[in-house]
Design a protein around this motif. Structure first.
Motif, short mmCIF file in Angstrom:
data_model
loop_
_atom_site.label_atom_id
_atom_site.label_comp_id
_atom_site.label_asym_id
_atom_site.label_seq_id
_atom_site.Cartn_x
_atom_site.Cartn_y
_atom_site.Cartn_z
N GLU A 130 8.21 2.13 -12.86
CA GLU A 130 7.74 0.80 -12.44
C GLU A 130 7.91 0.63 -10.93
N LYS A 131 6.97 -0.12 -10.32
CA LYS A 131 7.04 -0.48 -8.90
C LYS A 131 6.98 -2.00 -8.81
N ASP B 274 10.52 12.53 -4.86
CA ASP B 274 9.25 12.30 -4.16
C ASP B 274 9.36 11.07 -3.26
N GLU C 50 1.54 2.36 -3.50
CA GLU C 50 0.37 2.82 -4.26
C GLU C 50 0.21 4.35 -4.27
N GLN C 51 0.87 5.02 -3.33
CA GLN C 51 0.75 6.49 -3.31
C GLN C 51 1.61 7.16 -4.38
N PHE C 52 2.48 6.39 -5.04
CA PHE C 52 3.33 6.94 -6.09
C PHE C 52 2.85 6.43 -7.45
N ARG C 53 2.58 7.33 -8.36
CA ARG C 53 2.06 6.96 -9.68
C ARG C 53 3.18 6.97 -10.72
N GLU C 54 3.18 5.89 -11.53
CA GLU C 54 4.14 5.81 -12.62
C GLU C 54 3.89 6.98 -13.58
N SER D 264 0.81 -1.22 0.00
CA SER D 264 0.00 0.00 0.00
C SER D 264 0.85 1.27 0.00
N THR E 73 4.44 10.11 -13.10
CA THR E 73 4.36 11.43 -12.46
C THR E 73 5.25 11.55 -11.22
N ALA E 74 5.38 10.50 -10.43
CA ALA E 74 6.21 10.55 -9.22
C ALA E 74 7.69 10.61 -9.62
#
Length: 121
Positions: free
Chosen positions: A105-106, A41, A30-34, A27, A36-37
């Motif tokens: 990517e995460k 950040d 999930e606060q970091f968007r591919e 989780s 844009t982050a």
């Protein structure tokens, strides 16, 4: 027996004194968007990573790793502890891959391990 007891006691003391990296849970990623982050950040939110690696001249990865271990408490009782040896561990890893400092990517992984006949559930 004394050696086993001291080993377990030392392991518990070291574990109690170390601070794991920032919250390593799916989780959190999930606060970091591919797209844009950014690299900054993630660093400013989660702090220093467990590892950082340059993949090539434009790509970098930041990984946060945390392992939690639980030893059967009965294992530290002299003599009786010989029959209650066992431990469990959970390792969680959260990696972020950046290209030109933008998140692309995460990856999250979690592994649970039990060792010994009387490992905690």
């Amino acid at each position: 027996m004394k050696k086993l007891f001291l080993t377990v006691l030392t392991g518990l003391a070291v574990t109690a004194c170390t601070t794991p990296p920032a919250h390593v849970e799916r989780s959190v990623g999930e606060q970091f968007r591919e797209g844009t982050a950014t690299y900054n950040d993630v660093l400013s939110t989660l702090g220093s990573p467990t590892s950082e690696m340059d993949i090539d001249s434009n790509k970098t990865s930041l990984c946060y790793n945390n392992t939690e271990t639980e030893v059967n408490p009965a294992a530290v009782i002299p003599v009786i502890g010989l029959f209650f040896t066992g431990a469990k561990a959970e390792t969680r890893t959260l990696c972020f891959i950046f290209e030109n400092n933008i998140l692309i990517e995460k990856r999250y992984s979690s592994q649970k391990t039990r060792v010994g006949l009387n490992a905690p559930e």
